[in-house]
Design a protein around this motif. Structure first.
Motif, PDB file in Angstrom:
ATOM      1  N   LEU A   1      -9.884  13.473  16.914  1.00  0.00           N
ATOM      2  CA  LEU A   1     -11.226  13.341  16.720  1.00  0.00           C
ATOM      3  C   LEU A   1     -11.762  11.820  16.851  1.00  0.00           C
ATOM      4  N   GLY A   2     -11.120  10.947  16.922  1.00  0.00           N
ATOM      5  CA  GLY A   2     -11.475   9.540  16.782  1.00  0.00           C
ATOM      6  C   GLY A   2     -12.314   9.313  15.565  1.00  0.00           C
ATOM      7  N   GLU A   3     -13.500   8.721  15.822  1.00  0.00           N
ATOM      8  CA  GLU A   3     -14.455   8.255  14.451  1.00  0.00           C
ATOM      9  C   GLU A   3     -14.952   9.373  14.087  1.00  0.00           C
ATOM     10  N   THR A   4     -14.655  10.552  14.611  1.00  0.00           N
ATOM     11  CA  THR A   4     -15.359  11.902  13.867  1.00  0.00           C
ATOM     12  C   THR A   4     -14.405  12.307  12.587  1.00  0.00           C
ATOM     13  N   ALA A   5     -13.127  11.776  12.818  1.00  0.00           N
ATOM     14  CA  ALA A   5     -12.431  12.024  11.818  1.00  0.00           C
ATOM     15  C   ALA A   5     -12.882  11.707  10.428  1.00  0.00           C
ATOM     16  N   ILE A   6     -13.431  10.618  10.243  1.00  0.00           N
ATOM     17  CA  ILE A   6     -13.923   9.942   8.944  1.00  0.00           C
ATOM     18  C   ILE A   6     -15.053  10.942   8.414  1.00  0.00           C
ATOM     19  N   ARG A   7     -15.995  11.361   9.408  1.00  0.00           N
ATOM     20  CA  ARG A   7     -17.097  12.244   8.933  1.00  0.00           C
ATOM     21  C   ARG A   7     -16.576  13.763   8.522  1.00  0.00           C
ATOM     22  N   MET A   8     -15.622  14.161   9.233  1.00  0.00           N
ATOM     23  CA  MET A   8     -14.934  15.505   8.965  1.00  0.00           C
ATOM     24  C   MET A   8     -14.467  15.281   7.597  1.00  0.00           C
ATOM     25  N   SER A   9     -13.855  14.187   7.220  1.00  0.00           N
ATOM     26  CA  SER A   9     -12.811  14.232   6.136  1.00  0.00           C
ATOM     27  C   SER A   9     -13.907  14.013   4.734  1.00  0.00           C
ATOM     28  N   ARG A  10     -14.993  13.244   5.188  1.00  0.00           N
ATOM     29  CA  ARG A  10     -16.065  12.991   4.083  1.00  0.00           C
ATOM     30  C   ARG A  10     -16.593  14.573   3.806  1.00  0.00           C
ATOM     31  N   VAL A  11     -16.818  15.218   4.790  1.00  0.00           N
ATOM     32  CA  VAL A  11     -17.589  16.668   4.603  1.00  0.00           C
ATOM     33  C   VAL A  11     -16.704  17.427   3.813  1.00  0.00           C
ATOM     34  N   ARG A  12     -15.164  17.275   4.019  1.00  0.00           N
ATOM     35  CA  ARG A  12     -14.298  18.156   3.236  1.00  0.00           C
ATOM     36  C   ARG A  12     -14.222  17.766   1.828  1.00  0.00           C
TER      37      ARG A  12
ATOM     38  N   MET B   1       0.959  -1.238  -0.178  1.00  0.00           N
ATOM     39  CA  MET B   1      -0.106   0.037  -0.081  1.00  0.00           C
ATOM     40  C   MET B   1       0.868   1.267   0.124  1.00  0.00           C
ATOM     41  N   ASN B   2       0.476   2.059  -0.868  1.00  0.00           N
ATOM     42  CA  ASN B   2       1.470   3.223  -1.070  1.00  0.00           C
ATOM     43  C   ASN B   2       0.583   4.649  -0.619  1.00  0.00           C
ATOM     44  N   THR B   3       0.943   5.025   0.626  1.00  0.00           N
ATOM     45  CA  THR B   3       0.317   6.204   1.058  1.00  0.00           C
ATOM     46  C   THR B   3       1.235   7.370   1.161  1.00  0.00           C
ATOM     47  N   ASP B   4       0.905   8.747   0.825  1.00  0.00           N
ATOM     48  CA  ASP B   4       1.871   9.655   1.086  1.00  0.00           C
ATOM     49  C   ASP B   4       2.219  10.063   2.504  1.00  0.00           C
ATOM     50  N   LEU B   5       3.052  10.457   2.777  1.00  0.00           N
ATOM     51  CA  LEU B   5       3.379  10.772   4.292  1.00  0.00           C
ATOM     52  C   LEU B   5       2.576  11.980   4.565  1.00  0.00           C
ATOM     53  N   ASP B   6       2.334  13.019   3.842  1.00  0.00           N
ATOM     54  CA  ASP B   6       1.458  13.956   4.176  1.00  0.00           C
ATOM     55  C   ASP B   6       0.066  13.452   4.825  1.00  0.00           C
ATOM     56  N   VAL B   7      -0.687  12.744   4.007  1.00  0.00           N
ATOM     57  CA  VAL B   7      -1.770  12.116   4.168  1.00  0.00           C
ATOM     58  C   VAL B   7      -1.557  11.320   5.381  1.00  0.00           C
ATOM     59  N   LEU B   8      -0.693  10.371   5.555  1.00  0.00           N
ATOM     60  CA  LEU B   8      -0.803   9.739   6.801  1.00  0.00           C
ATOM     61  C   LEU B   8      -0.578  10.499   8.045  1.00  0.00           C
ATOM     62  N   VAL B   9       0.328  11.326   8.022  1.00  0.00           N
ATOM     63  CA  VAL B   9       0.418  12.538   9.219  1.00  0.00           C
ATOM     64  C   VAL B   9      -0.902  13.147   9.550  1.00  0.00           C
ATOM     65  N   PHE B  10      -1.432  13.627   8.510  1.00  0.00           N
ATOM     66  CA  PHE B  10      -2.605  14.482   8.711  1.00  0.00           C
ATOM     67  C   PHE B  10      -3.798  13.476   9.213  1.00  0.00           C
ATOM     68  N   ALA B  11      -3.809  12.245   8.520  1.00  0.00           N
ATOM     69  CA  ALA B  11      -5.027  11.500   9.073  1.00  0.00           C
ATOM     70  C   ALA B  11      -4.895  10.851  10.469  1.00  0.00           C
ATOM     71  N   THR B  12      -3.335  10.791  10.994  1.00  0.00           N
ATOM     72  CA  THR B  12      -3.147  10.190  11.999  1.00  0.00           C
ATOM     73  C   THR B  12      -3.428  11.229  13.221  1.00  0.00           C
ATOM     74  N   ARG B  13      -3.060  12.327  12.821  1.00  0.00           N
ATOM     75  CA  ARG B  13      -3.572  13.630  13.749  1.00  0.00           C
ATOM     76  C   ARG B  13      -4.914  13.618  13.885  1.00  0.00           C
ATOM     77  N   LEU B  14      -5.727  13.799  12.867  1.00  0.00           N
ATOM     78  CA  LEU B  14      -7.198  13.753  12.893  1.00  0.00           C
ATOM     79  C   LEU B  14      -7.763  12.302  13.747  1.00  0.00           C
ATOM     80  N   VAL B  15      -7.325  11.387  13.507  1.00  0.00           N
ATOM     81  CA  VAL B  15      -7.696  10.150  14.379  1.00  0.00           C
ATOM     82  C   VAL B  15      -7.283  10.289  15.971  1.00  0.00           C
ATOM     83  N   ASP B  16      -6.230  10.785  16.141  1.00  0.00           N
ATOM     84  CA  ASP B  16      -5.731  11.158  17.507  1.00  0.00           C
ATOM     85  C   ASP B  16      -6.634  12.116  18.184  1.00  0.00           C
TER      86      ASP B  16
END
Length: 93
Positions: free
Chosen positions: A18-29, A1-16
């Motif tokens: 916001l928890g499960e709300t991170a998925i909803r927020m990213s979907r809204v954006r 799996m090839n994931t960009d580091l910017d995406v990984l860092v941003f997603a990790t921070r969101l999950v840390d």
């Protein structure tokens, strides 16, 4: 799996934070940027959303195992595996 580091860092921070709300927020954006025809930004948020989903799945321990019945997987899950997400009164950036 090839994931960009910017995406990984941003997603990790969101999950840390916001928890499960991170998925909803990213979907809204993603929906907002798709509607505004910002294809590069929408692609970034699409990857962030997928990475958030993957991180939450890995953290909760719910991995799809081949060859195991659903009863075996349910027996391996802890009884109190529900996470409480605190409400943070701030606007979505």
């Amino acid at each position: 799996m090839n994931t960009d580091l910017d995406v990984l860092v941003f997603a990790t921070r969101l999950v840390d934070e916001l928890g499960e709300t991170a998925i909803r927020m990213s979907r809204v954006r993603l929906v907002e940027l798709t509607a505004a025809n910002h294809t590069r930004a929408a692609a970034f948020w699409r990857e962030v959303m997928g990475t958030c989903e993957r991180l939450l799945t890995e953290r909760s321990g719910r991995r799809v195992a081949t060859g195991l019945s659903s009863q075996t997987i349910a027996a391996a899950q802890p009884a109190m595996a529900q996470h409480r997400v605190a409400y943070v009164p701030r606007p979505i950036p």
